[in-house]
Design a protein around this motif. Structure first.
Motif: not given
Length: 119
Positions: A45-58
């Motif tokens: 779950m934490l890795l999945n949320q960490g991957l969300m940080l690496t996505r392009d926010p725009m």
């Protein structure tokens, strides 16, 4: 739904099934595996949320501008970290560590020693 959302849905189903199994007599068959399983679920779950940080926010492509219509730029599929999921994952991680550590401290069989007084 995004791939991340499908992953979290599948992981949630597995975690709920594991929780239901822990409430049944079958839980003894899991033995010492429950703690490490909980740790594994939390790490995923934490890795999945960490991957969300690496996505392009725009977002990307033509959808990321102001957009048209009532939604404005909100329809660009912006994915952010979910604080609730992070909190649940941290609690699951703590629970898994406690289950793993306490399992080592608990005696194999519950033996209560009774003393008898003799006159």
């Amino acid at each position: 739904m995004s791939g991340s959302a499908w992953f979290m849905l599948a992981l949630g189903v597995v975690v709920v099934i594991h929780g239901v199994v822990l409430l049944t007599p079958v839980a003894t068959r899991l033995g010492t595996a429950s703690g490490p399983l909980m740790i594994g679920y939390a790490v995923l779950m934490l890795l999945n949320q960490g991957l969300m940080l690496t996505r392009d926010p725009m977002g990307s492509g033509m959808d990321s501008g102001m957009g048209s219509g009532m939604n404005g730029g909100m329809a660009s599929g912006v994915a952010t970290v979910d604080g609730g999921m992070v909190a649940i994952a941290v609690l699951m991680l703590a629970s898994g560590v406690i289950m793993t550590v306490r399992r080592g401290m608990m005696p194999a069989a519950s033996t209560s020693s009774t003393t008898t007084e003799t006159d």
